[in-house]
Design an enzyme around this catalytic site. Structure first.
Site, PDB file in Angstrom:
ATOM      1  N   TRP A 315     -55.632  13.539  55.919  1.00  0.00           N
ATOM      2  CA  TRP A 315     -56.928  14.033  56.405  1.00  0.00           C
ATOM      3  C   TRP A 315     -57.593  14.936  55.383  1.00  0.00           C
ATOM      4  CZ3 TRP A 315     -58.675  19.048  57.457  1.00  0.00           C
ATOM      5  CH2 TRP A 315     -59.878  19.131  58.158  1.00  0.00           C
ATOM      6  N   HIS A 316     -56.795  15.664  54.611  1.00  0.00           N
ATOM      7  CA  HIS A 316     -57.367  16.613  53.661  1.00  0.00           C
ATOM      8  C   HIS A 316     -57.980  15.938  52.443  1.00  0.00           C
ATOM      9  CE1 HIS A 316     -55.348  19.830  55.929  1.00  0.00           C
ATOM     10  NE2 HIS A 316     -56.210  20.621  55.340  1.00  0.00           N
ATOM     11  N   GLY A 317     -57.617  14.717  52.158  1.00  0.00           N
ATOM     12  CA  GLY A 317     -58.248  14.072  51.018  1.00  0.00           C
ATOM     13  C   GLY A 317     -57.523  12.829  50.563  1.00  0.00           C
TER      14      GLY A 317
END
Length: 459
Positions: A315-317
């Site tokens: 989700w963060h990247g």
């Protein structure tokens, strides 16, 4: 545009205050909501231009789709379609080119980024999930739903706000002098944390993570760099949350807290109860529990925990370093649940705390590094005790703020009591005066430097 930027402070913020003053004459929540929608869209257009139409489309799809979620015949199918559409949008704008890079070198993992897309999609999914499971009633006013969806305080980087948390504030005028003053205090607190501390220590962090190879640094420099990054990301992101909570409170909305001094934790499980609280609780309620949580076998429980943190990293990247970071935390969460936490409890408090800090700092190496080889080289330097050289030049102020940041993070729990939007009575006037004086210094720093990074801007 970020809240600590000059355009926001001297253009959007005054317009925001003007909108609140105008709507306060009528004490009308509907008028306030319209002002907020228009200002939020202006705020978004400043960075994204025509991409605002994509945001509008996402809002309309979820609003009108949710109206039919309780249909006995088609509700389940509509729910599945809405989830699929939201995830497809998230994948397209955040991960598609990264996935294509597995098949061609042309893309090199670069992403098409739609500002704040992760937070928009999580807001939408939480809303339709809560409507479908009948935890909340569907919102039948497009204006009220748009206020929740577009509201610029949480637009770029959260916190992840659920409709159930603010539905009463959306419909009713809850603004008060006390809440407005508290909101101004929290906004200035966040502004000062961001500019004075986060921006200052970022110089040290960027210095050690922007070299061609981390092997040019000594053991001491590498540790200073990663400690600086740990402080930067905390004061950067918690500052944004402070400013978002403050701006929302000024408009009569009570956001939940998103950070609770995470670096005083003594285990990874405790850390995630204190760090990015809105994300960890979202993952718990909309992913971990639907997967079965800990209600089934131990093996499935560990599978669920590991999967949640794997997806948290993704989700963060779109980068393998984020995946490794998620896996790193997932491993220690599972170990603590299995046996490690029981062993830690028997140890002295300072050893528990040291364990937490070492695990977190090593994890931040993967989170910050541009690629996996750099992260692995950086880790090797952290444990290369042969060199203690110190070559940081012209960084006296940054080093001083590094020390101040460390002190703030490790102060006892009862030493720093920050009022919340649910307990604004704890707010005192001298809090506001002190933060205002500091903010004058912060703005001077901002005017004297073009350096104003924001880590979560692209998440």
């Amino acid at each position: 545009m970020v809240f600590s930027s000059l355009p926001f402070l001297f253009l959007v913020f005054p317009l925001f205050i003007l909108a609140l003053v105008c709507s306060s004459f009528f004490k009308n929540a509907g008028l306030r909501n319209i002002f907020l929608i228009l200002l939020s869209l202006f705020f978004y257009i400043w960075e994204e231009s025509t991409n605002v139409f994509i945001l509008i489309a996402i809002c309309l799809i979820n609003f009108y789709g949710a109206l039919y979620l309780n249909n006995e015949k088609y509700g389940k199918k509509i729910f599945i379609v809405l989830i699929a559409v939201n995830l497809l949008v998230l994948f397209t704008f955040k991960y598609s080119l990264w996935c294509f890079s597995f098949f061609t070198d042309r893309f090199m993992g670069k992403n098409i980024m739609l500002l704040g897309i992760s937070f928009f999609i999580f807001h939408a999914i939480s809303y339709i999930a809560d409507v479908y499971t009948k935890k909340i009633e569907v919102c039948k006013s497009l204006t009220n739903f748009s206020t929740y969806f577009y509201m610029f305080p949480h637009l770029v980087a959260g916190p992840i706000v659920r409709y159930a948390q603010i539905k009463d504030d959306v419909y009713a005028w809850h603004l008060s002098k006390e809440l407005f003053s508290f909101g101004m205090y929290r906004f200035l607190l966040g502004l000062n944390k961001k500019i004075i501390i986060a921006n200052s220590v970022s110089i040290l962090a960027d210095y050690t993570f922007s070299a061609s190879s981390p092997t040019v640094f000594s053991f001491l420099e590498a540790w200073i760099g990663i400690i600086a990054y740990a402080l930067q990301i905390y004061f950067d992101f918690s500052a944004y949350s402070d400013m978002a909570i403050g701006l929302a409170a000024m408009a009569g909305f009570r956001f939940e807290e998103n950070f609770n001094r995470p670096y005083i934790s003594k285990s990874i499980r405790e850390f995630w109860r204190r760090w990015h609280i809105s994300l960890s609780t979202w993952l718990r309620d909309y992913l971990y529990i639907p997967l079965g949580g800990s209600r089934k076998s131990i093996r499935i429980t560990y599978r669920n925990l590991f999967l949640v943190f794997l997806l948290c990293g993704i989700w963060h990247g779109a980068n393998f370093t984020f995946i490794i970071w998620g896996i790193w935390h997932g491993i220690f969460i599972c170990l603590e649940r299995a046996w490690l936490e029981k062993k830690l409890i028997a140890l002295p408090s300072f050893i528990q705390h040291a364990y937490l800090l070492v695990v977190i700092l090593l994890g931040w190496v993967f989170f910050r590094a541009e690629n996996l080889p750099y992260a692995l080289e950086y880790l090797s330097v952290l444990f290369n005790f042969s060199s203690f050289e110190f070559s940081f030049a012209n960084t006296a102020f940054s080093l001083f703020m590094l020390l101040i940041g460390i002190i703030i993070c490790v102060l006892p729990q009862n030493f720093i009591i920050v009022p919340t939007s649910h307990t604004p009575a704890n707010f005192k006037l001298y809090h506001l005066i002190f933060q205002f004086i500091l903010s004058c210094f912060a703005v001077l720093l901002l005017l004297s430097s073009s350096r104003n990074p924001f880590i979560y801007f692209n998440f």
